[in-house]
Design an enzyme around this catalytic site. Structure first.
Site, PDB file in Angstrom:
ATOM      1  N   LYS A  69     -11.859  -2.128   6.702  1.00  0.00           N
ATOM      2  CA  LYS A  69     -10.993  -3.045   7.432  1.00  0.00           C
ATOM      3  C   LYS A  69     -11.485  -3.194   8.874  1.00  0.00           C
ATOM      4  O   LYS A  69     -11.745  -4.279   9.333  1.00  0.00           O
ATOM      5  CB  LYS A  69      -9.543  -2.557   7.406  1.00  0.00           C
ATOM      6  N   TRP A 105       0.829  -1.211   0.000  1.00  0.00           N
ATOM      7  CA  TRP A 105       0.000   0.000   0.000  1.00  0.00           C
ATOM      8  C   TRP A 105       0.852   1.245   0.000  1.00  0.00           C
ATOM      9  O   TRP A 105       0.504   2.249  -0.624  1.00  0.00           O
ATOM     10  CB  TRP A 105      -0.994  -0.023   1.161  1.00  0.00           C
ATOM     11  N   ASP A 155      -1.637   6.501   6.283  1.00  0.00           N
ATOM     12  CA  ASP A 155      -2.738   5.605   5.924  1.00  0.00           C
ATOM     13  C   ASP A 155      -2.939   4.675   7.122  1.00  0.00           C
ATOM     14  O   ASP A 155      -2.046   3.892   7.458  1.00  0.00           O
ATOM     15  CB  ASP A 155      -2.334   4.813   4.670  1.00  0.00           C
TER      16      ASP A 155
HETATM   17  C1  LIG Z   1      -7.054  -2.201   1.939  1.00  0.00           C
HETATM   18  C2  LIG Z   1      -6.057  -1.127   2.067  1.00  0.00           C
HETATM   19  C3  LIG Z   1      -5.917  -0.124   1.088  1.00  0.00           C
HETATM   20  C4  LIG Z   1      -6.744  -0.108  -0.191  1.00  0.00           C
HETATM   21  O1  LIG Z   1      -8.049   0.189   0.103  1.00  0.00           O
HETATM   22  P1  LIG Z   1      -9.149   0.402  -1.048  1.00  0.00           P
HETATM   23  O2  LIG Z   1     -10.281   0.967  -0.272  1.00  0.00           O
HETATM   24  O3  LIG Z   1      -9.418  -0.917  -1.658  1.00  0.00           O
HETATM   25  O4  LIG Z   1      -8.593   1.379  -2.025  1.00  0.00           O
HETATM   26  C5  LIG Z   1      -4.982   0.862   1.302  1.00  0.00           C
HETATM   27  N1  LIG Z   1      -4.217   0.879   2.407  1.00  0.00           N
HETATM   28  C6  LIG Z   1      -4.322  -0.062   3.360  1.00  0.00           C
HETATM   29  C7  LIG Z   1      -3.450   0.008   4.567  1.00  0.00           C
HETATM   30  C8  LIG Z   1      -5.242  -1.098   3.215  1.00  0.00           C
HETATM   31  O5  LIG Z   1      -5.340  -2.038   4.163  1.00  0.00           O
END
Ligand SMILES: *Cc1c(COP(=O)(O)O)cnc(C)c1O
Length: 360
Positions: A195, A101, A171
């Site tokens: 998540k 990511w 993030d």
């Molecule tokens: C799942 C995830 C993403 C991507 O998320 P989307 O909503 O599918 O774009 C980005 N960063 C992290 C840390 C993730 O776990």
């Protein structure tokens, strides 16, 4: 009806209480004769839902007044572009590469300027968090970017990087609301909610006031400016109404559980059960350096791909879903988010013990 133990990395398990409440309110939300899905986002009823959701997340994370909470769409992945478009004034940013990511966010930022990879743990398949106490931060960097919890590799920054005064952007998709967090350490922090917080389709951003500006890169679409969300209470256009409503219910659930300090304890307790087992098992082992372990995502292997596949198949048959590791890394991964009960982890460990005996 049968509910499984769902160890999916995302979309992931949600609290059963929240799902039941949503089911009860499905046809008639609090006497208004319609579902939240069918309601105008400009109605008083909906305004109350989004206002309460915001107040509750502010309360949970103790978000100071000089930060705004934004409800957006496009997934965490759209943020990879929104961040440079809004914040890369000098067209320079520093990225710490701790997994897929972070790599994707870094690649996206390169479309807009110079995105430096100032640290990486790629040398050991992202199984650790690099030492970030004295990094070569670029003099004119607009920000330093991290992915705080690496969903795929199961690592977490237990200490934030020393950004040498630069704005920190993170993030937090897969550790959102798993423990208390000092929001003031970040200029901007965001997460996709699927998540640990709610259904896919909502991204929550927490942004310091001075980061909200019209001074964005030329050509930035209106819908990709943070200011558009900040100025319009996240309702410049139709927000993901139903998703925000469910997030709001999860916030209330978290408050009823005792808040994030209690969640942290529970999450650490659950993770310890699994890590202790992995550390003592002769068959299974964790893939992450102990000091960098996540309490949300726990990857593990047997060291034998056939046995891994057998474990995934047999665990599924026994009611443990989604234990297969990410398609890019293989092995297994147990995501043990807030809504995974301790019993789920205990039962998983008992199953692993049994599997280990049978396959010794
Ligand atoms: C799942 C995830 C993403 C991507 O998320 P989307 O909503 O599918 O774009 C980005 N960063 C992290 C840390 C993730 O776990």
């Amino acid at each position: 009806m049968k509910r499984v133990y769902n160890f999916s990395a995302g979309p992931a398990v949600l609290p059963e209480e929240v799902l039941k409440e949503a089911a009860e309110e499905m046809l008639d939300y609090r006497g208004c004769g319609m579902s939240v899905m069918e309601m105008s986002h400009r109605s008083k009823m909906y305004q109350q839902i989004i206002d309460e959701a915001e107040a509750d997340i502010r309360d949970l994370l103790q978000i100071p007044d000089n930060y705004k909470v934004l409800f957006m769409q496009g997934g965490a992945s759209l943020q990879f572009a929104m961040i440079p478009m809004n914040f890369m004034k000098n067209r320079v940013a520093d990225y710490i590469i701790t997994g897929q990511w972070a790599k994707k966010a870094h690649a996206e930022a390169k479309l807009y300027g110079t995105a430096n990879a100032i640290a990486s743990s790629a040398d050991k398949t992202f199984s650790y968090i690099p030492d970030c106490s004295d990094l070569p931060i670029s003099e004119d960097a607009d920000y330093v970017y991290i992915c705080e919890n690496n969903t795929i590799y199961g690592t977490k920054f237990h200490e934030l990087p020393n950004t040498k005064g630069k704005n920190l952007i993170a993030d937090i998709s897969s550790c959102f609301l798993s423990e208390p967090m000092d929001v003031t350490k970040y200029a901007y922090v965001y997460g996709g909610v699927q998540k640990n917080v709610g259904p896919a389709g909502v991204v929550i951003g927490i942004i310091r006031d001075d980061m909200i500006t019209d001074d964005v890169l030329p050509g930035t679409p209106t819908m990709m400016k943070y200011k558009t969300y900040a100025d319009n209470g996240s309702m410049y256009n139709t927000p993901p109404c139903y998703g925000i409503y469910i997030c709001g219910k999860v916030f209330k659930w978290l408050k009823n559980m005792g808040g994030l300090e209690v969640m942290k304890q529970k999450n650490e307790e659950k993770a310890k059960i699994l890590y202790d087992f992995l550390d003592n098992s002769k068959l299974f082992k964790g893939t992450v350096e102990p000091a960098s372990r996540s309490i949300m995502n726990v990857p593990f292997i047997t060291g034998n791909e056939e046995l891994d596949a057998k474990f995934v198949a047999e665990s599924k048959a026994a009611g443990f879903e989604n234990l297969k590791g990410h398609r890019t890394v293989g092995g297994m991964r147990a995501s043990i988010y807030n809504a995974m009960p301790k019993q789920g982890v205990e039962d998983l460990v008992a199953f692993m013990e049994k599997f280990e005996k049978e396959n010794a």
